[in-house]
Design a protein around this motif. Structure first.
Motif, PDB file in Angstrom:
ATOM      1  N   UNK A  58      -5.145 -44.673 -20.525  1.00  0.00           N
ATOM      2  CA  UNK A  58      -5.410 -43.260 -20.807  1.00  0.00           C
ATOM      3  C   UNK A  58      -6.364 -43.055 -21.986  1.00  0.00           C
ATOM      4  N   UNK A  59      -7.134 -41.967 -21.910  1.00  0.00           N
ATOM      5  CA  UNK A  59      -8.107 -41.667 -22.965  1.00  0.00           C
ATOM      6  C   UNK A  59      -7.637 -40.571 -23.905  1.00  0.00           C
ATOM      7  N   UNK A  60      -6.653 -39.758 -23.489  1.00  0.00           N
ATOM      8  CA  UNK A  60      -6.211 -38.609 -24.285  1.00  0.00           C
ATOM      9  C   UNK A  60      -4.857 -38.904 -24.927  1.00  0.00           C
ATOM     10  N   UNK A  61      -4.863 -39.281 -26.191  1.00  0.00           N
ATOM     11  CA  UNK A  61      -3.624 -39.663 -26.867  1.00  0.00           C
ATOM     12  C   UNK A  61      -3.516 -38.926 -28.194  1.00  0.00           C
ATOM     13  N   UNK A  75      -6.039 -28.896 -12.684  1.00  0.00           N
ATOM     14  CA  UNK A  75      -6.017 -28.575 -11.252  1.00  0.00           C
ATOM     15  C   UNK A  75      -5.000 -29.461 -10.533  1.00  0.00           C
ATOM     16  N   UNK A  76      -4.562 -29.019  -9.372  1.00  0.00           N
ATOM     17  CA  UNK A  76      -3.603 -29.792  -8.587  1.00  0.00           C
ATOM     18  C   UNK A  76      -4.321 -30.873  -7.787  1.00  0.00           C
ATOM     19  N   UNK A  77      -3.873 -32.108  -7.917  1.00  0.00           N
ATOM     20  CA  UNK A  77      -4.337 -33.241  -7.115  1.00  0.00           C
ATOM     21  C   UNK A  77      -3.338 -34.361  -7.323  1.00  0.00           C
ATOM     22  N   UNK A  78      -3.458 -35.457  -6.615  1.00  0.00           N
ATOM     23  CA  UNK A  78      -2.438 -36.493  -6.622  1.00  0.00           C
ATOM     24  C   UNK A  78      -2.129 -37.088  -7.970  1.00  0.00           C
ATOM     25  N   UNK A  79      -3.162 -37.297  -8.793  1.00  0.00           N
ATOM     26  CA  UNK A  79      -2.977 -37.922 -10.092  1.00  0.00           C
ATOM     27  C   UNK A  79      -2.859 -36.907 -11.225  1.00  0.00           C
ATOM     28  N   UNK A  80      -2.639 -35.633 -10.910  1.00  0.00           N
ATOM     29  CA  UNK A  80      -2.447 -34.619 -11.947  1.00  0.00           C
ATOM     30  C   UNK A  80      -1.296 -35.067 -12.848  1.00  0.00           C
ATOM     31  N   UNK A  81      -1.560 -35.259 -14.134  1.00  0.00           N
ATOM     32  CA  UNK A  81      -0.592 -35.989 -14.934  1.00  0.00           C
ATOM     33  C   UNK A  81      -0.441 -35.461 -16.353  1.00  0.00           C
ATOM     34  N   UNK A  82       0.647 -35.931 -16.979  1.00  0.00           N
ATOM     35  CA  UNK A  82       0.794 -35.989 -18.426  1.00  0.00           C
ATOM     36  C   UNK A  82       1.501 -37.302 -18.730  1.00  0.00           C
ATOM     37  N   UNK A  83       1.317 -37.789 -19.971  1.00  0.00           N
ATOM     38  CA  UNK A  83       1.800 -39.122 -20.327  1.00  0.00           C
ATOM     39  C   UNK A  83       2.624 -39.100 -21.604  1.00  0.00           C
ATOM     40  N   UNK A 128       1.860 -38.554 -27.136  1.00  0.00           N
ATOM     41  CA  UNK A 128       1.802 -37.642 -25.996  1.00  0.00           C
ATOM     42  C   UNK A 128       0.357 -37.533 -25.538  1.00  0.00           C
ATOM     43  N   UNK A 129       0.163 -37.114 -24.297  1.00  0.00           N
ATOM     44  CA  UNK A 129      -1.200 -36.901 -23.838  1.00  0.00           C
ATOM     45  C   UNK A 129      -1.341 -36.945 -22.343  1.00  0.00           C
ATOM     46  N   UNK A 130      -2.473 -37.457 -21.876  1.00  0.00           N
ATOM     47  CA  UNK A 130      -2.777 -37.494 -20.452  1.00  0.00           C
ATOM     48  C   UNK A 130      -3.812 -38.580 -20.199  1.00  0.00           C
ATOM     49  N   UNK A 131      -3.789 -39.111 -18.968  1.00  0.00           N
ATOM     50  CA  UNK A 131      -4.816 -40.087 -18.625  1.00  0.00           C
ATOM     51  C   UNK A 131      -6.193 -39.429 -18.651  1.00  0.00           C
ATOM     52  N   UNK A 132      -6.359 -38.351 -17.888  1.00  0.00           N
ATOM     53  CA  UNK A 132      -7.648 -37.649 -17.892  1.00  0.00           C
ATOM     54  C   UNK A 132      -7.508 -36.199 -17.444  1.00  0.00           C
TER      55      UNK A 132
END
Length: 245
Positions: free
Chosen positions: A85-88, A110-118, A211-215
């Motif tokens: 992940x790039x967003x930390x 937006x909604x898509x398969x990899x819509x995430x938080x980490x 906390x964060x997100x992959x992208x």
């Protein structure tokens, strides 16, 4: 793992910014004898001083929607040493072994398969850490627990679910539990009785949380951390502190 010596003023500033009150029950059970060691509700912009970031320009203190929050508003300009992940946003002043983390998350992408938080944990440095990737649909690269160990992330889950429903403008309660003795990792999404993913790994011991997100983008609020003992208060120096006004 050896940490650099922490300057006294940094430790005092971190302790002052985190107002630990322990006057609200946890969403899930807390073992007897464990105590609340960190709490943050982002009531003021100064709360960002508790964190270091892969890119401070991607983050801001938000007062929109559900009161105050830490917001990941854009993609970070950051190139990790390995595919990860790039967003930390790393909680910079606490080193934790066994812990329970609870946090409210709002996914704003937006909604898509990899819509995430980490959720990041056991962080040693930018090339060595764990993270739980909570996404709409599971596959080998999404909605699992991952290990980054001087190489591209590796899926280490022992169980997972088909995915989670982030919804639109909906806050979700997320909980992460870690035990060093057996390497157990459990992640919960709203339902605090059945984990949405589990893993077992003892590669890393105590480390920092984040906390964060992959992208993607999102907001975080109401962070609380419990532990069986007072955590080591060492400051992570490998990411960047937010700019002072």
């Amino acid at each position: 793992m050896r940490f650099p010596r922490l300057l006294l003023f940094a430790a005092l500033a971190f302790a002052a910014s985190a107002q630990v009150t322990n006057n609200r029950p946890a969403a899930g059970p807390v073992p007897e004898g464990w105590r609340l060691v960190y709490e943050q509700h982002f009531d003021a912009p100064a709360a960002l001083d508790d964190f270091v970031f892969t890119d401070p320009a991607a983050w801001r203190h938000s007062a929109a929607g559900k009161a105050f929050a830490l917001e990941l508003a854009q993609q970070s300009r950051y190139q990790p040493p390995h595919r990860s992940p790039v967003n930390i946003a790393l909680l910079a002043g606490l080193v934790l072994g066994d812990f329970i983390l609870e946090v409210d998350l709002l996914q704003t992408g937006r909604e898509y398969g990899h819509r995430d938080m980490c959720l990041f944990f056991g962080v040693q440095d930018p090339a060595r850490f764990y993270y739980a990737h909570l996404a709409t649909r599971t596959d080998p690269h999404a909605h699992n627990v991952f290990l980054v160990h001087r190489a591209a992330r590796t899926n280490i889950s022992t169980s997972t679910t088909p995915g989670v429903n982030w919804g639109l403008e909906v806050w979700q309660k997320v909980r992460l539990e870690r035990r060093l003795a057996d390497g157990s990792i459990r992640v919960f999404f709203n339902d605090m009785t059945t984990p949405v993913m589990t893993a077992k790994d003892t590669t890393f011991g105590a480390g920092w949380l984040g906390l964060g997100s992959f992208d993607d983008t999102g907001k975080m609020d109401n962070i609380r951390v419990w532990a069986p003992a007072e955590p080591e208060r060492q400051r992570a120096e490998f990411f960047t502190a937010p700019p002072r006004p």
